[in-house]
Design a protein around this motif. Sequence first.
Motif, short mmCIF file in Angstrom:
data_model
loop_
_atom_site.label_atom_id
_atom_site.label_comp_id
_atom_site.label_asym_id
_atom_site.label_seq_id
_atom_site.Cartn_x
_atom_site.Cartn_y
_atom_site.Cartn_z
N LEU A 68 0.86 -1.18 0.00
CA LEU A 68 0.00 0.00 0.00
C LEU A 68 0.90 1.23 0.00
CD1 LEU A 68 -2.55 -1.13 2.73
CD2 LEU A 68 -2.78 -1.30 0.26
N ASP A 69 0.64 2.16 -0.92
CA ASP A 69 1.47 3.34 -1.08
C ASP A 69 0.78 4.54 -0.44
OD1 ASP A 69 2.93 5.55 -1.90
OD2 ASP A 69 3.06 4.92 -3.99
N PHE A 70 1.35 5.03 0.66
CA PHE A 70 0.83 6.20 1.37
C PHE A 70 1.84 7.35 1.28
CE2 PHE A 70 -1.45 2.71 3.43
CZ PHE A 70 -2.74 3.20 3.47
N THR A 71 2.54 7.46 0.18
CA THR A 71 3.53 8.53 0.03
C THR A 71 2.89 9.89 -0.19
OG1 THR A 71 3.79 7.96 -2.31
CG2 THR A 71 5.38 7.01 -0.77
N ASN A 72 1.56 9.93 -0.29
CA ASN A 72 0.84 11.19 -0.42
C ASN A 72 0.65 11.87 0.93
OD1 ASN A 72 -0.90 9.05 0.33
ND2 ASN A 72 -2.70 10.19 -0.36
N LYS A 73 0.94 11.20 2.01
CA LYS A 73 0.79 11.78 3.36
C LYS A 73 1.99 12.66 3.68
CE LYS A 73 -2.08 8.21 5.34
NZ LYS A 73 -3.24 8.90 5.82
N PHE A 74 1.84 13.47 4.72
CA PHE A 74 2.91 14.37 5.15
C PHE A 74 4.20 13.59 5.43
CE2 PHE A 74 5.23 16.47 8.62
CZ PHE A 74 5.61 17.62 7.95
N PHE A 75 4.10 12.48 6.14
CA PHE A 75 5.24 11.61 6.44
C PHE A 75 5.00 10.31 5.67
CE2 PHE A 75 7.99 9.02 9.22
CZ PHE A 75 9.10 9.84 9.24
N GLY A 76 5.33 10.32 4.37
CA GLY A 76 4.98 9.24 3.45
C GLY A 76 5.61 7.89 3.79
N TYR A 77 4.92 6.82 3.44
CA TYR A 77 5.41 5.47 3.71
C TYR A 77 4.78 4.45 2.76
CZ TYR A 77 0.99 5.00 6.29
OH TYR A 77 -0.34 4.98 6.64
N HIS A 78 5.41 3.28 2.71
CA HIS A 78 4.87 2.11 2.03
C HIS A 78 4.58 1.07 3.09
CE1 HIS A 78 7.01 3.90 -1.46
NE2 HIS A 78 5.96 3.44 -2.10
N GLU A 79 3.40 0.48 3.03
CA GLU A 79 3.00 -0.52 4.03
C GLU A 79 2.90 -1.89 3.35
OE1 GLU A 79 -0.47 -1.23 7.38
OE2 GLU A 79 -0.72 0.35 5.90
N PHE A 80 3.42 -2.90 4.03
CA PHE A 80 3.39 -4.28 3.56
C PHE A 80 2.57 -5.09 4.57
CE2 PHE A 80 7.24 -2.13 2.34
CZ PHE A 80 7.37 -2.42 0.99
N PRO A 81 1.23 -5.03 4.49
CA PRO A 81 0.38 -5.62 5.53
C PRO A 81 0.42 -7.14 5.60
CG PRO A 81 -0.96 -4.85 3.71
CD PRO A 81 0.45 -4.39 3.44
N GLU A 82 0.85 -7.79 4.54
CA GLU A 82 0.89 -9.25 4.53
C GLU A 82 2.31 -9.80 4.57
OE1 GLU A 82 -1.66 -10.72 1.41
OE2 GLU A 82 -3.18 -9.21 1.87
N THR A 109 12.87 9.01 6.08
CA THR A 109 13.96 8.64 6.98
C THR A 109 14.74 7.42 6.52
OG1 THR A 109 12.49 7.24 8.29
CG2 THR A 109 12.74 9.55 8.99
N GLY A 110 14.20 6.64 5.59
CA GLY A 110 14.86 5.42 5.15
C GLY A 110 14.77 4.30 6.18
N LEU A 111 13.89 4.45 7.15
CA LEU A 111 13.72 3.46 8.21
C LEU A 111 12.67 2.44 7.82
CD1 LEU A 111 14.79 2.98 11.13
CD2 LEU A 111 12.71 4.09 11.92
N ILE A 112 12.98 1.16 8.03
CA ILE A 112 12.03 0.07 7.80
C ILE A 112 11.72 -0.58 9.14
CG2 ILE A 112 11.59 -2.13 6.67
CD1 ILE A 112 13.47 -1.26 4.45
N ASP A 113 10.44 -0.67 9.47
CA ASP A 113 9.97 -1.29 10.70
C ASP A 113 9.35 -2.63 10.32
OD1 ASP A 113 8.69 -2.03 13.05
OD2 ASP A 113 7.46 -0.23 13.20
#
Length: 185
Positions: A68-82, A109-113
């Motif tokens: 899921l691509d949420f890079t449109n948010k202020f603090f953009g991110y990509h989510e891998f829910p599965e 930030t280049g951080l992956i959780d």
Amino acid sequence: MRSKNYNIIVNIVTALVVTMFFSCQSKNSNTQQYLTSNEAPIAEAFEVNLKYTDSGRLTAVLKTPKVLDFTNKFFGYHEFPEGIILDIIDKDGKVSVVTSDYAISYKQTGLIDMRGNVDIKTADSTHLQAEQLYWDQNINWIFTDYPYKSYLPDGTINEADGFDANQDFTILNSRSNDGVMFIEE
């Protein structure tokens, strides 16, 4: 008779135009509402098999059922829910594998959780398991404050409440250690 036919045609055309106007407006407002929703991703991808290269050399392969691509948010991110499976390929062609049930990658930030059954198997047979792990791609550093367990190639087993290490595990700072280590006399 002519006037009567003319009135019927005008009424039919008017009814069609009004129906089209309201149906188009309804669809348009639903689309706008979805596009402006703060909760919606700007893109979704399924069955992803993404290959990263550096100077023409394959460095990593990312596989995931859904992004899921949420890079449109202020603090953009990509989510891998599965979850993810990440193969990291070193300069000698040796492969290390990272898996997790869930991951989120922050663009700024280049951080992956990574969360849930995080498992790392390095090319030299080091095996690390944790419930959560962070990877800072900018400085190639891995860390967690959650318990973890590691199995080293020499048979050493280490359990602790957290650690930080460089990406190659040649530097490892562990907290509250408990484990088994084999030492030559």
